[in-house]
Write a protein that holds these residues in place. Structure first.
Motif, PDB file in Angstrom:
ATOM      1  N   VAL A 154      -5.534   0.983  -7.440  1.00 44.07           N
ATOM      2  CA  VAL A 154      -4.502   1.979  -7.701  1.00 44.07           C
ATOM      3  C   VAL A 154      -4.315   2.313  -9.186  1.00 44.07           C
ATOM      4  O   VAL A 154      -4.542   3.770  -9.560  1.00 44.07           O
ATOM      5  CB  VAL A 154      -3.386   1.402  -7.180  1.00 44.07           C
ATOM      6  N   VAL A 172       1.326   4.083  -3.134  1.00 41.87           N
ATOM      7  CA  VAL A 172       1.098   5.195  -2.990  1.00 41.87           C
ATOM      8  C   VAL A 172       2.192   6.355  -3.097  1.00 41.87           C
ATOM      9  O   VAL A 172       1.783   7.421  -3.914  1.00 41.87           O
ATOM     10  CB  VAL A 172       0.305   5.502  -1.679  1.00 41.87           C
ATOM     11  N   GLN A 205     -10.455   6.094   0.937  1.00 39.02           N
ATOM     12  CA  GLN A 205     -10.256   7.170   2.114  1.00 39.02           C
ATOM     13  C   GLN A 205      -8.843   7.937   2.076  1.00 39.02           C
ATOM     14  O   GLN A 205      -8.803   9.238   2.134  1.00 39.02           O
ATOM     15  CB  GLN A 205     -10.015   6.276   3.633  1.00 39.02           C
ATOM     16  N   LYS A 206      -7.894   7.119   1.414  1.00 37.52           N
ATOM     17  CA  LYS A 206      -6.531   7.756   1.034  1.00 37.52           C
ATOM     18  C   LYS A 206      -6.590   8.936   0.036  1.00 37.52           C
ATOM     19  O   LYS A 206      -6.021   9.733   0.001  1.00 37.52           O
ATOM     20  CB  LYS A 206      -5.403   6.659   0.697  1.00 37.52           C
ATOM     21  N   PHE A 207      -7.370   8.408  -0.917  1.00 40.82           N
ATOM     22  CA  PHE A 207      -7.710   9.372  -2.211  1.00 40.82           C
ATOM     23  C   PHE A 207      -8.946  10.261  -2.205  1.00 40.82           C
ATOM     24  O   PHE A 207      -9.455  10.566  -2.906  1.00 40.82           O
ATOM     25  CB  PHE A 207      -7.460   8.907  -3.453  1.00 40.82           C
ATOM     26  N   GLU A 208      -9.274  10.506  -0.729  1.00 44.45           N
ATOM     27  CA  GLU A 208     -10.573  11.340  -0.523  1.00 44.45           C
ATOM     28  C   GLU A 208     -10.539  12.628  -1.268  1.00 44.45           C
ATOM     29  O   GLU A 208     -11.446  13.280  -1.621  1.00 44.45           O
ATOM     30  CB  GLU A 208     -10.746  11.671   0.812  1.00 44.45           C
ATOM     31  N   ASP A 209      -9.389  13.389  -1.449  1.00 44.74           N
ATOM     32  CA  ASP A 209      -9.115  14.385  -2.066  1.00 44.74           C
ATOM     33  C   ASP A 209      -9.487  14.654  -3.584  1.00 44.74           C
ATOM     34  O   ASP A 209      -9.715  15.452  -4.160  1.00 44.74           O
ATOM     35  CB  ASP A 209      -7.534  15.189  -1.946  1.00 44.74           C
ATOM     36  N   PHE A 265       0.730  -1.117  -0.038  1.00 48.15           N
ATOM     37  CA  PHE A 265      -0.013   0.040   0.093  1.00 48.15           C
ATOM     38  C   PHE A 265       0.863   1.326  -0.117  1.00 48.15           C
ATOM     39  O   PHE A 265       0.667   2.261  -0.733  1.00 48.15           O
ATOM     40  CB  PHE A 265      -0.920  -0.119   1.107  1.00 48.15           C
ATOM     41  N   ALA A 266       1.886   1.261   0.794  1.00 46.55           N
ATOM     42  CA  ALA A 266       2.840   2.354   1.066  1.00 46.55           C
ATOM     43  C   ALA A 266       3.583   2.641  -0.166  1.00 46.55           C
ATOM     44  O   ALA A 266       3.629   3.835  -0.528  1.00 46.55           O
ATOM     45  CB  ALA A 266       3.623   2.519   2.221  1.00 46.55           C
ATOM     46  N   ARG A 323       1.916   8.415  -6.895  1.00 47.10           N
ATOM     47  CA  ARG A 323       1.076   9.394  -6.742  1.00 47.10           C
ATOM     48  C   ARG A 323       1.525  10.664  -7.543  1.00 47.10           C
ATOM     49  O   ARG A 323       2.248  11.258  -6.953  1.00 47.10           O
ATOM     50  CB  ARG A 323       1.234   9.800  -5.074  1.00 47.10           C
ATOM     51  N   PRO A 348      -9.657   1.277   1.997  1.00 44.88           N
ATOM     52  CA  PRO A 348      -9.016   2.337   2.628  1.00 44.88           C
ATOM     53  C   PRO A 348      -8.286   3.089   1.328  1.00 44.88           C
ATOM     54  O   PRO A 348      -8.013   4.424   1.683  1.00 44.88           O
ATOM     55  CB  PRO A 348      -7.767   1.257   3.191  1.00 44.88           C
ATOM     56  N   LEU A 349      -8.390   2.565   0.170  1.00 46.40           N
ATOM     57  CA  LEU A 349      -7.918   3.681  -1.063  1.00 46.40           C
ATOM     58  C   LEU A 349      -8.912   4.781  -1.063  1.00 46.40           C
ATOM     59  O   LEU A 349      -8.496   5.808  -1.336  1.00 46.40           O
ATOM     60  CB  LEU A 349      -7.828   2.733  -2.134  1.00 46.40           C
TER      61      LEU A 349
END
Length: 417
Positions: free
Chosen positions: A96, A18, A124-128, A14-15, A22, A121-122
């Protein structure tokens, strides 16, 4: 410590993904065009490949119908499919890629609980980036509850709805010693928990249980698991599995002399399961199709008094089947519960795009979806969304095999204990 070792590789992946993938946030590339692109991760191969194939086929039958009529000024829809084989890690990678590389408008029509829940969780991670998941083929609770439920819109009823309906009807005919055979993952545990909760509401508990690993094929031997449940004195069995595993369990239970009602959930793909059991019945001379019960989240495609069913059959009857995401042609069944659900989800996806008008944006998806308060799908109940309500339908349809197909249950008296 063992659990930590299993979690760390996923967390590290995951880390890494990202960090490496990104770029600076950009708007969806298709928003300035006349096409909106949706990313779909599903199983198109493997022991459960038929689920993805049928769901995709129903979805695309309506999308192609819609695109042909979108008009000069209408937005068309493109679904970008990716195979995950019903495994969480490939689904994660697909997601991803959809978000970071492909800049899809939204995720849509994902198939399966272990896969869909793994990528929550992705969101939430890419909420923006305002990424939403639309109409996945799963009834699991994590897609309907905090902290991830706000990113997901479901059309179908939940597994808790299905298991409650099954348990309540079994109890009504005196069958209160319920056993559970379930897939050992997020899907199976959600269904198991649904049965547990439904029984607990009546002061009862699961009498016995057995589990199996995800990916089991029809050739798997479940004699031991069937015997374990029978020896515990259960008087009904609920299976939370897929079509191959459930068909294998039914075969082995019947071969052990089990005459109990065996019930399953909508995700099973009851049509494919029935195909396997019919073939096995013909091969062995044993009827494996008796006393089967399946909950469904859409009406039967045989109920042609419903306009939504007639419309589905009309469009599917003209749909050639197309090419699979792998590039291979396929010739699947013409009608099925799974393709009908995909078809209805295609209609809702098109309604979202229509309501977006000339100003489509990811940010507006929640607002537009929540504005769909009473959408008529022609199935006797309307889809209803709103703030705090991200599940459009609650209806459950209970079916059994009659005249070679799963059809609505008229009476449960045949199973009265």
């Amino acid at each position: 410590m063992d659990k930590l070792r299993k979690i760390l590789p996923v967390a590290a992946l995951f880390a890494l993904l990202v960090v490496l993938l990104r770029p600076a946030p950009v708007p969806a590339g298709t928003e300035a065009d006349r096409e909106l692109v949706f990313g779909m991760s599903a199983a198109f191969t493997g022991a459960n490949g038929e689920l993805g194939i049928e769901y995709y086929r129903g979805l695309m039958a309506y999308i192609e119908y819609y695109n042909a009529r979108a008009g000069e000024h209408g937005r068309t829809i493109r679904v970008k499919p990716a195979n995950d084989g019903y495994n969480p890690a490939p689904c994660f990678q697909n997601t991803v890629n959809f978000i970071v590389r492909d800049h899809i408008f939204a995720l849509a029509a994902y198939v399966g609980t272990p896969t869909a829940t793994h990528v929550l969780p992705l969101l939430q991670k890419f909420e923006d980036r305002h990424v939403c998941m639309l109409f996945p083929f799963t009834g699991a609770q994590p897609l309907r509850a905090e902290p991830f439920g706000k990113y997901v819109f479901n059309l179908r009823a939940s597994y808790f709805d299905e298991t409650r309906a099954l348990v309540d009807h079994l109890l009504d005919v005196g069958r209160d010693r319920v056993g559970v055979f379930y897939q050992s993952d997020a899907y199976g545990r959600t269904g198991w928990d649904g049965v547990r909760r439904a029984l607990a509401a009546h002061g009862l508990h699961i009498v016995a249980e057995a589990a199996y690993r995800r990916g089991a094929a029809f050739g798997q031997d479940f004699t031991f698991e069937a015997r374990h449940l029978m020896d515990a004195g259960v008087d009904a069995i609920i299976v939370v599995g897929t079509y191959a595993s459930q068909a294998a369990f039914i075969r082995d239970a019947r071969n052990q002399g089990c005459g109990l009602p065996i019930a399953g959930l909508s995700f099973t793909d009851s049509d494919k399961m029935l195909d396997l059991l019919k073939a096995e019945s013909e091969r062995t001379g044993t009827d494996y199709t008796r006393d089967l019960i399946q909950s469904q989240v859409v009406p039967s495609y045989e109920e042609t008094d419903l306009p939504g069913v007639r419309f589905y059959r009309e469009v599917m009857g003209k749909y050639e089947g197309g090419i699979m995401p792998s590039g291979e042609p396929y010739s699947p069944r013409r009608y099925s519960f799974v393709s009908f659900e995909g078809f209805l989800n295609g209609r809702l996806l098109a309604e979202l795009v229509r309501r977006m008008g000339d100003n489509p944006s990811r940010e507006r998806i929640p607002e537009v979806m929540e504005s769909i308060r009473d959408f008529d799908l022609g199935i006797g109940v309307n889809a209803r969304f709103g703030p705090g309500r991200h599940q459009g339908l609650d209806a459950i349809y209970l079916t059994t095999v009659r005249d070679g197909r799963f059809r609505s249950i008229g009476s449960w008296e045949r199973w009265r204990k």
